[in-house]
Design an enzyme around this catalytic site. Structure first.
Site, mmCIF file in Angstrom:
data_model
loop_
_atom_site.group_PDB
_atom_site.id
_atom_site.type_symbol
_atom_site.label_atom_id
_atom_site.label_comp_id
_atom_site.label_asym_id
_atom_site.label_seq_id
_atom_site.Cartn_x
_atom_site.Cartn_y
_atom_site.Cartn_z
ATOM 1 N N GLY A 49 0.763 -1.243 0.000
ATOM 2 C CA GLY A 49 0.000 0.000 0.000
ATOM 3 C C GLY A 49 0.793 1.292 0.000
ATOM 4 O O GLY A 49 0.309 2.314 -0.454
ATOM 5 N N GLU A 103 4.183 3.986 5.933
ATOM 6 C CA GLU A 103 2.981 3.146 5.820
ATOM 7 C C GLU A 103 1.871 3.944 5.141
ATOM 8 O O GLU A 103 1.846 5.176 5.200
ATOM 9 C CB GLU A 103 2.570 2.704 7.240
ATOM 10 C CG GLU A 103 1.303 1.911 7.367
ATOM 11 C CD GLU A 103 1.314 0.577 6.629
ATOM 12 O OE1 GLU A 103 1.515 0.580 5.408
ATOM 13 O OE2 GLU A 103 1.065 -0.457 7.285
ATOM 14 N N ASP A 104 0.948 3.234 4.506
ATOM 15 C CA ASP A 104 -0.175 3.923 3.855
ATOM 16 C C ASP A 104 -1.244 4.308 4.879
ATOM 17 O O ASP A 104 -1.669 5.454 4.936
ATOM 18 C CB ASP A 104 -0.772 3.081 2.714
ATOM 19 C CG ASP A 104 -1.179 1.676 3.153
ATOM 20 O OD1 ASP A 104 -0.875 1.272 4.299
ATOM 21 O OD2 ASP A 104 -1.811 0.972 2.343
ATOM 22 N N ASP A 107 -4.849 1.386 10.768
ATOM 23 C CA ASP A 107 -6.266 1.176 11.062
ATOM 24 C C ASP A 107 -6.357 0.693 12.515
ATOM 25 O O ASP A 107 -6.354 1.500 13.440
ATOM 26 C CB ASP A 107 -6.787 0.167 10.023
ATOM 27 C CG ASP A 107 -8.266 -0.109 10.117
ATOM 28 O OD1 ASP A 107 -8.976 0.686 10.729
ATOM 29 O OD2 ASP A 107 -8.725 -1.123 9.565
ATOM 30 N N LYS A 135 -6.473 6.159 11.377
ATOM 31 C CA LYS A 135 -7.885 6.158 11.788
ATOM 32 C C LYS A 135 -7.933 6.112 13.317
ATOM 33 O O LYS A 135 -7.898 5.028 13.907
ATOM 34 C CB LYS A 135 -8.602 4.949 11.203
ATOM 35 C CG LYS A 135 -8.614 4.897 9.679
ATOM 36 C CD LYS A 135 -9.375 3.674 9.185
ATOM 37 C CE LYS A 135 -9.303 3.537 7.680
ATOM 38 N NZ LYS A 135 -9.910 2.285 7.208
ATOM 39 N N PHE A 157 -13.684 3.170 5.124
ATOM 40 C CA PHE A 157 -12.786 2.496 4.184
ATOM 41 C C PHE A 157 -12.407 3.441 3.056
ATOM 42 O O PHE A 157 -13.260 4.076 2.457
ATOM 43 C CB PHE A 157 -13.442 1.238 3.623
ATOM 44 C CG PHE A 157 -12.467 0.366 2.899
ATOM 45 C CD1 PHE A 157 -11.629 -0.482 3.609
ATOM 46 C CD2 PHE A 157 -12.364 0.417 1.523
ATOM 47 C CE1 PHE A 157 -10.698 -1.270 2.947
ATOM 48 C CE2 PHE A 157 -11.430 -0.371 0.856
ATOM 49 C CZ PHE A 157 -10.604 -1.212 1.561
ATOM 50 N N ASP A 164 -5.873 -0.314 -1.715
ATOM 51 C CA ASP A 164 -6.724 -1.105 -2.602
ATOM 52 C C ASP A 164 -8.032 -1.514 -1.941
ATOM 53 O O ASP A 164 -8.161 -1.523 -0.719
ATOM 54 C CB ASP A 164 -5.993 -2.378 -3.028
ATOM 55 C CG ASP A 164 -5.902 -3.392 -1.893
ATOM 56 O OD1 ASP A 164 -5.408 -3.020 -0.806
ATOM 57 O OD2 ASP A 164 -6.338 -4.543 -2.070
ATOM 58 N N ARG A 170 -5.347 0.793 -6.517
ATOM 59 C CA ARG A 170 -4.062 1.320 -6.023
ATOM 60 C C ARG A 170 -3.501 2.416 -6.930
ATOM 61 O O ARG A 170 -2.762 3.280 -6.483
ATOM 62 C CB ARG A 170 -3.020 0.203 -5.931
ATOM 63 C CG ARG A 170 -3.332 -0.875 -4.908
ATOM 64 C CD ARG A 170 -2.082 -1.749 -4.704
ATOM 65 N NE ARG A 170 -2.375 -2.988 -4.004
ATOM 66 C CZ ARG A 170 -2.462 -3.112 -2.682
ATOM 67 N NH1 ARG A 170 -2.295 -2.056 -1.917
ATOM 68 N NH2 ARG A 170 -2.709 -4.278 -2.126
HETATM 69 P P1 IMP Z 1 -4.270 -2.563 10.661
HETATM 70 O O1 IMP Z 1 -3.380 -3.711 11.007
HETATM 71 O O2 IMP Z 1 -5.692 -2.801 11.078
HETATM 72 O O3 IMP Z 1 -3.751 -1.232 11.165
HETATM 73 O O4 IMP Z 1 -4.371 -2.510 9.108
HETATM 74 C C1 IMP Z 1 -3.317 -2.080 8.360
HETATM 75 C C2 IMP Z 1 -3.430 -2.492 6.910
HETATM 76 O O5 IMP Z 1 -4.778 -2.753 6.508
HETATM 77 C C3 IMP Z 1 -2.976 -1.338 6.052
HETATM 78 O O6 IMP Z 1 -1.601 -1.368 5.855
HETATM 79 C C4 IMP Z 1 -3.770 -1.548 4.795
HETATM 80 O O7 IMP Z 1 -3.090 -2.442 3.947
HETATM 81 C C5 IMP Z 1 -5.059 -2.155 5.259
HETATM 82 N N1 IMP Z 1 -6.124 -1.148 5.425
HETATM 83 C C6 IMP Z 1 -6.599 -0.611 6.578
HETATM 84 N N2 IMP Z 1 -7.579 0.280 6.353
HETATM 85 C C7 IMP Z 1 -7.708 0.328 4.999
HETATM 86 C C8 IMP Z 1 -8.556 1.124 4.132
HETATM 87 O O8 IMP Z 1 -9.386 1.949 4.538
HETATM 88 N N3 IMP Z 1 -8.393 0.888 2.790
HETATM 89 C C9 IMP Z 1 -7.500 -0.004 2.287
HETATM 90 N N4 IMP Z 1 -6.685 -0.751 3.061
HETATM 91 C C10 IMP Z 1 -6.794 -0.577 4.408
HETATM 92 MG MG MG Z 2 -0.348 -1.001 4.378
#
Ligand code: IMP
Ligand code: MG
Length: 181
Positions: A49, A103-104, A107, A135, A157, A164, A170
């Protein structure tokens, strides 16, 4: 760019445009210069991402630095699985280095927590995180290493600019959020 797009039959509306992203990246690059220009840091991009953010940010970094990438796989559809499946390609030569993770989106923070814990075992000098999106309502982990945030966004989202929706989107140059339309 269209203000409403459709991916896998789901509608998304324009949320953060290319100019806003570019402006924020300039600000972040300048902050990084203040903190790291003498330290020859290692920028560590989290694939897939972060590829677009990483590339645009690096074009504005003028001090000496190295670049490495890891790949994490943890997300399916629009709901976090809450589990990190794996991290691939962690460089092993990071002892005493200053690492800046790129990082992108953060979450729940589970992916990032897992990555930071893994990196700590390699005894770096420092770990800082620079994430394009965060977030705050979704985060479940305390991650003090988060130093630079492009945009704090609601728990919705988003897709585009590297992010993606089930593999697609992407390549979009702007960020879209799941619409109610
Ligand atoms: P986390 O482990 O819940 O913080 O999720 C991290 C990963 O989930 C990110 O690096 C993204 O690849 C994916 N992700 C989380 N939220 C989104 C979103 O809103 N759109 C797309 N990918 C997301
Ligand atoms: Mg990511």
């Amino acid at each position: 760019m269209d203000s409403v797009i459709e991916i896998h039959g789901k509608k998304f509306e324009l949320y953060i445009n290319a100019d806003s992203i570019a402006q924020r990246i300039t600000e972040i690059a300048s902050a990084l210069k203040n903190d790291f220009s003498q330290l020859k840091p290692v920028f560590l991009g989290v694939l897939n991402g972060s590829f677009m953010f990483f590339s645009d940010l690096m074009k504005q970094i003028e001090f000496e630095c190295e670049m490495e990438f890891v790949k994490t796989v943890s997300y399916h559809g629009t709901q976090s699985t809450g589990k990190v499946k794996d991290i691939f390609g962690v460089p092993q030569n990071l002892e005493n280095r200053n690492i800046i993770i790129i990082e992108d989106v953060i979450d729940t923070g589970l992916t990032m927590k897992y990555l930071v814990d893994e990196l700590q075992t390699l005894k770096p000098q420092s770990i800082s995180i620079c994430t394009l999106l965060l977030k705050p309502e979704a985060i479940k982990e305390e991650i003090p290493e988060i130093k630079h945030i492009g945009f704090s966004i609601p728990n919705e989202f988003v897709v585009g600019y590297g992010l993606d929706y089930d593999g697609l989107g992407r390549n979009l140059t702007e960020i879209y959020k799941a619409g109610l339309i």
